[in-house]
Design an enzyme around this catalytic site. Structure first.
Site, PDB file in Angstrom:
ATOM      1  CG  ASP A   1       1.242  -4.692  -0.081  1.00 18.33           C
ATOM      2  OD1 ASP A   1       2.104  -4.072  -0.470  1.00 18.33           O
ATOM      3  OD2 ASP A   1       0.653  -4.760   1.112  1.00 18.33           O
TER       4      ASP A   1
HETATM    5  C1  BGC Z   1       3.779  -2.713   2.000  1.00 15.68           C
HETATM    6  C2  BGC Z   1       2.692  -1.718   1.877  1.00 15.68           C
HETATM    7  C3  BGC Z   1       3.412  -0.810   0.965  1.00 15.68           C
HETATM    8  C4  BGC Z   1       4.093  -1.362  -0.194  1.00 15.68           C
HETATM    9  C5  BGC Z   1       5.012  -0.216  -1.106  1.00 15.68           C
HETATM   10  C6  BGC Z   1       4.517  -3.344   0.827  1.00 15.68           C
HETATM   11  O1  BGC Z   1       5.557  -4.285   1.340  1.00 15.68           O
HETATM   12  O2  BGC Z   1       2.825  -3.779   2.754  1.00 15.68           O
HETATM   13  O3  BGC Z   1       2.253  -1.039   2.610  1.00 15.68           O
HETATM   14  O4  BGC Z   1       2.763   0.452   0.388  1.00 15.68           O
HETATM   15  O5  BGC Z   1       5.083  -2.477   0.284  1.00 15.68           O
HETATM   16  O6  BGC Z   1       6.024   0.071  -0.462  1.00 15.68           O
END
Ligand code: BGC
Length: 735
Positions: free
Chosen positions: A289
């Site tokens: 993530d």
């Molecule tokens: C979130 C994810 C997301 C990623 C990219 C993160 O902060 O937890 O769900 O896909 O950002 O935007």
């Protein structure tokens, strides 16, 4: 995701040609950085946002006016495997550099969060899951995939498959609710919809299932918080959605931010290598993530970036989202023998395989005619699907004395700031909607020719306008439609709440309207199950509208006036008061189930029962279940029963089958959903229905992570929600 022999050979040939640096480049998901336009470096800006020195809104303004550096030189040098974005022109430009100007011409993955539609915004996932309509879930995913490709996106950070039991957690809005069975059906439908190509031009994407794993079990519902659980709970509750997605061939997964039993999921070789890639058989790759690898230092599990990067790659994490830690340190780590070439090759092979499967080597670009098509008004079929999804996701929670549907000649007053907020219908993680596509509830009523007076009075934040409330009370109307709930920003990431009752002065407004003798129909717009004890007791009618997407206003209007008979059900339990959370229907039994007796599992000051149970939802007609009979075939337990529409309008009912393993070697849930069917019935019509339960699905995972089916007594429940059911028993022997 399946590759032909020729495609696999292509990947191997490519891998053999790559330098160490080019291999590491494939593991790098670069985020564009921001240049110029403001006085502080970008990293500090992020810190200012994180520690609250600037608001989300101020940050948004800065970002909107700043220039972006897409690191074209790094792409040219073959040091970038993936980027983020949703601009097809920019996507084509970057793809052209990757394909035409790098030594090996490897195209880029273009990732983006398309959680519940892109420009065509569908209901948030927790709402759509409540349609219990697998075909609909698949079609909305397919349309999201088609639009994604038109926007240059070939990799969707979806579906979000976190089974969530605590409504304080803001991200409940993004996922399919609290039940592993329903959520697994959702998972299958979404993977099929996203990853199947049904058009002449490539219109499928690589799915990225997330957040792997147990992210939603964060302690006390606080986002990013620690999770602790038994192996049995992990396997029975949090893994099934990912298992289902892998069985459908999901291309990738995103490691979650949380630690699980002390090991951050970013560096967790047990969950990544043993379970996800081993037992569940992920063929594609795992991405961290955003910033996840660096956060392992903050977790206190890695000494520095280098250590975190080495731990992550060795644990089975293949791609780094946004930190450049792999980019900066992995080549040296391989030279130092801290990461083997075999481990690196495995990661690169997985990423290249997804690119090959996507057809990016043949068709890396978005065709101009496709770009052009999306710069116009949204096609009618997209609008129609948004409306269908919104209609099927609406849940009628209360309808005293058949107050609804309203007569078109009724005198109506509408209150609530949210009624007039076209920009609030979309819900969390809607990143490419256009205001002109969005229909607010006020606009929906106007378009249907309803005449009404409107007073905003108050919204989820800010003051209550006493003059407007007075005017609403004094208005000569039979009915007040009160649109209340949460702003989009109140759910989603980093939006946990300790108080999940109606925010701001909205309940006060409702109380004053009720006290003045008004008949209040409440339409809820919200991203999480709210604690609705007072509303459920005092308001005559409640419609759960969630954030239904761009056609919200049209769909709500049709339900209010009876053009559509509501059929959605709750994919999550609703509490009466805050302190009941986490509250979910499929909880384990205790030795002292809550009852009137003092020494039982309950609260002294709050009910133990939910305000509205999982699977619950009314209709403008009534349904009767009768004659439940169980029988057995070699492979199935079969429930036969009669379902009758006992009211005077046609309607759809979601017939649900639950199971309880009465005596087992581990304490099992009081009931678990095991089958459902959407059934359409005319007034007076009855149908003999059969819901089958495969015997091989009647087992559970024990604490060794082993799936067991145990002979003995099973109770089967059938009904229109998880509480009000017929029941029968059957003894099952599995061998
Ligand atoms: C979130 C994810 C997301 C990623 C990219 C993160 O902060 O937890 O769900 O896909 O950002 O935007």
């Amino acid at each position: 995701m399946k590759l032909t022999d020729a495609q696999m050979q292509f990947v191997e040939d490519l891998l053999n040609k790559m330098t160490l640096e080019e291999k590491v480049g494939q593991l790098n998901q670069d985020s564009p950085s921001i240049v110029g336009g403001f006085d502080v470096p970008f990293e500090e800006l992020i810190e200012m946002l994180t520690d609250g020195r600037i608001s989300q809104e101020e940050f948004g303004k800065i970002m909107a006016t700043a220039e972006r550096d897409f690191h074209e030189d790094d792409i040219r040098a073959g040091m970038v495997g993936a980027v983020m974005g949703n601009d097809p022109v920019k996507a084509n430009e970057l793809q052209k550099i990757a394909v035409e100007e790098t030594r090996l011409g490897i195209p880029l993955l273009m990732g983006f969060d398309v959680i519940h539609g892109l420009r065509s915004v569908f209901p948030i996932a927790i709402a759509e899951a409540g349609s219990f309509d697998d075909d609909l879930m698949e079609r909305t995913a397919q349309m999201a995939a088609k639009e994604s490709r038109a926007y240059g996106i070939n990799w969707n950070f979806a579906p979000m498959l976190d089974v969530a039991r605590d409504s304080r957690w803001g991200r409940v809005s993004e996922g399919p609710g609290e039940d592993p069975f329903l959520a697994s059906r959702f998972a299958r439908a979404k993977i099929k919809g996203l990853q199947t190509n049904n058009e002449a031009t490539d219109s499928y994407v690589a799915a990225c299932t997330k957040h792997y794993v147990a992210y939603s079990a964060c302690e006390a519902g606080r986002d990013y918080n620690t999770t602790t659980m038994s192996t049995s709970q992990l396997y029975n509750v949090y893994l099934p959605t990912f298992k289902a997605a892998m069985e459908e061939g999901a291309c990738s997964a995103m490691a979650s931010f949380n630690d699980l039993n002390g090991v951050p999921c970013t560096v967790n070789s047990y969950t990544l290598r043993d379970i996800l890639k081993g037992e569940l058989g992920l063929k594609g790759f795992v991405v961290s993530d955003a910033n996840g690898i660096r956060e392992c230092v903050t977790h206190g599990i890695a000494e520095d970036d280098v250590d975190a990067g080495i731990q992550a790659l060795n644990a089975g994490l293949d791609m780094d989202m946004g930190t450049r830690i792999f980019y900066n340190h992995i080549a040296q780590a391989v030279k130092d023998g801290k990461v083997s070439m075999e481990t690196l090759d495995d990661a690169v092979r997985r990423i290249l395989s997804v690119k090959v499967w996507l057809g990016l080597f043949e068709n890396p670009y978005v065709p101009q005619d496709v770009i052009d098509a999306y710069s116009k008004a949204l096609p009618a079929e997209h609008v129609a699907l948004c409306e269908e999804a919104a209609e099927k996701s609406i849940v009628l929670l209360k309808n005293e004395d058949k107050l609804l549907p309203l007569d078109k000649s009724a005198k109506v007053t509408v209150v609530g700031e949210l009624a007039d907020r076209a920009d609030e219908v979309v819900g969390a993680w809607s990143l490419a909607w256009e205001k002109d596509d969005c229909v607010s509830i006020k606009a929906g009523l106007e378009a249907a020719g309803v005449s009404f007076e409107y007073y905003p009075v108050c919204g989820p934040e800010g003051d209550l306008n006493a003059d407007e409330l007075k005017a609403a009370i004094e208005s000569d109307s039979d009915i007040v439609i009160a649109v209340v709930g949460e702003y989009t920003s109140m759910s989603g990431e980093a939006s946990s709440k300790a108080d999940i009752t109606l925010p701001g002065h909205q309940q006060e407004m409702l109380k004053k309207l009720v006290a003045a003798g008004k008949k209040v129909v409440s339409v809820l717009m919200n991203g999480r199950p709210l604690a609705l004890g007072w509303e459920a007791e005092k308001l005559p009618a409640i419609i759960e509208g969630w954030h239904l997407g761009i056609q919200m206003g049209t769909a709500i209007t049709k339900v209010l006036f009876g053009d559509v008979n509501p059929s959605g059900k709750l994919a999550s339990t609703f509490s009466s008061v805050n302190g009941q959370e986490p509250l979910y229907y499929n909880h384990p039994n205790t030795g002292r189930p809550g009852s009137k007796s003092k020494f039982t599992s309950k609260y002294l000051d709050a009910p133990i029962e939910p305000c509205f149970p999982f699977g619950y939802g009314l209709s403008y007609t009534t349904f009767e279940y009768s004659d439940l009979k169980l029988s057995e075939t070699k492979d199935d337990v079969v429930a036969n029963f009669t379902l009758k529409n006992t009211g005077d309008v046609a309607g759809a009912e979601i017939a649900q089958l639950y199971m309880q393993d009465v005596t087992a070697s581990l304490v099992r849930p009081v009931r678990e959903l095991k089958a459902y069917e959407r059934v359409q019935l005319n007034p007076g019509e009855e149908k003999q229905l059969t819901l089958s339960l495969r015997k091989c699905d009647m087992g559970f995972y024990n604490n060794a992570g082993k799936y067991v089916c145990e002979d003995g007594l099973y109770r089967i429940y059938v009904g229109g929600n998880s509480r009000d059911t017929l029941e029968a028993e059957i003894r099952v022997q599995f061998k």
